[in-house]
Design a protein around this motif. Sequence first.
Motif, PDB file in Angstrom:
ATOM      1  N   UNK A 284       0.825  -1.191   0.000  1.00 40.37           N
ATOM      2  CA  UNK A 284       0.000   0.000   0.000  1.00 40.37           C
ATOM      3  C   UNK A 284       0.868   1.254   0.000  1.00 40.37           C
ATOM      4  N   UNK A 285       0.265   2.367  -0.404  1.00 44.01           N
ATOM      5  CA  UNK A 285       0.888   3.670  -0.228  1.00 44.01           C
ATOM      6  C   UNK A 285       1.091   3.879   1.264  1.00 44.01           C
ATOM      7  N   UNK A 286       2.133   4.612   1.633  1.00 43.74           N
ATOM      8  CA  UNK A 286       2.413   4.789   3.053  1.00 43.74           C
ATOM      9  C   UNK A 286       1.221   5.327   3.860  1.00 43.74           C
ATOM     10  N   UNK A 287       0.551   6.392   3.405  1.00 43.80           N
ATOM     11  CA  UNK A 287      -0.557   6.902   4.240  1.00 43.80           C
ATOM     12  C   UNK A 287      -1.678   5.872   4.403  1.00 43.80           C
ATOM     13  N   UNK A 288      -1.895   5.057   3.386  1.00 42.77           N
ATOM     14  CA  UNK A 288      -2.921   4.016   3.478  1.00 42.77           C
ATOM     15  C   UNK A 288      -2.459   2.923   4.439  1.00 42.77           C
TER      16      UNK A 288
ATOM     17  N   UNK B 105      -0.534   3.300   6.944  1.00 46.45           N
ATOM     18  CA  UNK B 105      -0.662   3.808   8.310  1.00 46.45           C
ATOM     19  C   UNK B 105      -2.115   3.755   8.788  1.00 46.45           C
ATOM     20  N   UNK B 106      -3.037   4.058   7.890  1.00 45.86           N
ATOM     21  CA  UNK B 106      -4.462   3.965   8.245  1.00 45.86           C
ATOM     22  C   UNK B 106      -4.816   2.530   8.603  1.00 45.86           C
TER      23      UNK B 106
ATOM     24  N   UNK C  26      -3.488   1.359  11.946  1.00 49.46           N
ATOM     25  CA  UNK C  26      -4.248   1.873  13.084  1.00 49.46           C
ATOM     26  C   UNK C  26      -5.596   1.165  13.201  1.00 49.46           C
ATOM     27  N   UNK C  27      -6.250   0.928  12.076  1.00 41.75           N
ATOM     28  CA  UNK C  27      -7.566   0.286  12.117  1.00 41.75           C
ATOM     29  C   UNK C  27      -7.472  -1.163  12.587  1.00 41.75           C
TER      30      UNK C  27
ATOM     31  N   UNK D 120     -12.299  -1.043   5.827  1.00 45.28           N
ATOM     32  CA  UNK D 120     -12.658   0.143   6.611  1.00 45.28           C
ATOM     33  C   UNK D 120     -11.957   1.385   6.056  1.00 45.28           C
TER      34      UNK D 120
ATOM     35  N   UNK E 119     -10.931   2.063   3.069  1.00 42.98           N
ATOM     36  CA  UNK E 119     -11.531   2.543   1.824  1.00 42.98           C
ATOM     37  C   UNK E 119     -12.865   3.230   2.081  1.00 42.98           C
ATOM     38  N   UNK E 120     -13.631   2.696   3.032  1.00 40.05           N
ATOM     39  CA  UNK E 120     -14.894   3.353   3.365  1.00 40.05           C
ATOM     40  C   UNK E 120     -14.618   4.746   3.912  1.00 40.05           C
ATOM     41  N   UNK E 121     -13.615   4.851   4.792  1.00 38.19           N
ATOM     42  CA  UNK E 121     -13.290   6.157   5.373  1.00 38.19           C
ATOM     43  C   UNK E 121     -12.809   7.117   4.286  1.00 38.19           C
ATOM     44  N   UNK E 122     -11.987   6.616   3.364  1.00 41.50           N
ATOM     45  CA  UNK E 122     -11.476   7.480   2.294  1.00 41.50           C
ATOM     46  C   UNK E 122     -12.604   7.963   1.382  1.00 41.50           C
ATOM     47  N   UNK E 123     -13.672   7.168   1.280  1.00 45.34           N
ATOM     48  CA  UNK E 123     -14.763   7.563   0.388  1.00 45.34           C
ATOM     49  C   UNK E 123     -15.673   8.610   1.033  1.00 45.34           C
TER      50      UNK E 123
ATOM     51  N   UNK F  36      -4.368   7.377  16.133  1.00 47.12           N
ATOM     52  CA  UNK F  36      -5.430   6.699  15.394  1.00 47.12           C
ATOM     53  C   UNK F  36      -6.170   7.679  14.479  1.00 47.12           C
TER      54      UNK F  36
ATOM     55  N   UNK G  58      -3.915   9.340  11.705  1.00 50.35           N
ATOM     56  CA  UNK G  58      -3.640   8.470  10.562  1.00 50.35           C
ATOM     57  C   UNK G  58      -4.809   8.514   9.579  1.00 50.35           C
TER      58      UNK G  58
ATOM     59  N   UNK H 275      -3.804  10.987   0.399  1.00 56.91           N
ATOM     60  CA  UNK H 275      -4.058  10.028  -0.668  1.00 56.91           C
ATOM     61  C   UNK H 275      -4.911  10.679  -1.747  1.00 56.91           C
TER      62      UNK H 275
END
Lengths: 199, 199
Positions: free
Chosen positions: A4-8, A10-11, A14-15, A29, A31-35, B44, B47, B55
Amino acid sequence: MSEYLLPLELMVEQLERLPGVGRKTATKYAFTLLSMTTEELENFTTAILDGKKKILNCRKCFNLCEGELCTVCGDAARSGEQICVVEDVRTLMAMERTRNYKGLYHVLGGVLSPIDGVGPEKLHIAELLSRVKEEETREVIIATNPTVEGETTAMYLTKLLHPLGVRVTRLAYGVPVGADLEYADEITLARALDGRREL
Amino acid sequence: MSEYLLPLELMVEQLERLPGVGRKTATKYAFTLLSMTTEELENFTTAILDGKKKILNCRKCFNLCEGELCTVCGDAARSGEQICVVEDVRTLMAMERTRNYKGLYHVLGGVLSPIDGVGPEKLHIAELLSRVKEEETREVIIATNPTVEGETTAMYLTKLLHPLGVRVTRLAYGVPVGADLEYADEITLARALDGRREL
């Protein structure tokens, strides 16, 4: 594996800290948050941080509360003659859902577990003893989980409480052994409360 | 039923927005989050917010990326002659895990679904057509999901792509590797039979 990309990444990391959440679920989760829109996401994180900030522990029984005392301790209609000792707030909530118990609570904050380094000093046991001495307590109902640690804790508390001249009872084995009280249904919990036995 | 303290209720409500998470799971998550230190909790939420901020979408194929172009589009070793059209980034990642595909991608951002109000203008279809016209594309592999909407979208794209003089292909249908034929559904088996290959 850092596909994954680093920021992803890290997400996801944490999740994955959420209970029972592995990499696949954490990714779902993420991807849902990113959307979500930035505003929706801020509502999400603010609710979490606000919860941490605003939710305190009752200074008497360690239930969750917003002020000094929780709604149970602050309720004049509840009898101070009974204290139900639970491992955690989720068990307390399960007990409350039975609508069958009108006394107070005491949240231990765990159970004795030498393997995990949890001795009596890490639980709110001293506070329980002070309450029993100072308040009008007549009965302490021990509602720790029906597990080895829960039983051990119940025995330990019984030994400390008996000399104080209170009745010490334990939830009846209406709850299936090995289960978690939090997930017990109301009727089973209510039966267990009715059938409590002298220790 | 608002049996919870308001801040806890708000946490649970937000956590219920995660896919497949109901009230019980959300409550479990909330308690885990509350048991973290403030610092852990800030890591948490940071991130999550950072992810949203950092992203971006590749301006060419709409894959996730941190800069202008994603790692696939920016990789000179990948062939520009093939474009694999996927519904979302997760499908793209699944394709990448095969390590078998050396072309480029195009993320549609969904599938045609009149019932949900998703028409062609809501998907990155115009951008796909421009790419096919402007780039050295020779083949477009349509890898939408084998669902009604995925099929409809594949048909729709095929009609638009054929006049541009590129080869348009679709992932093969068949029985999944390792599956038991006994439990395969009729449609999949029929498709697998249709698509049988000479050995």
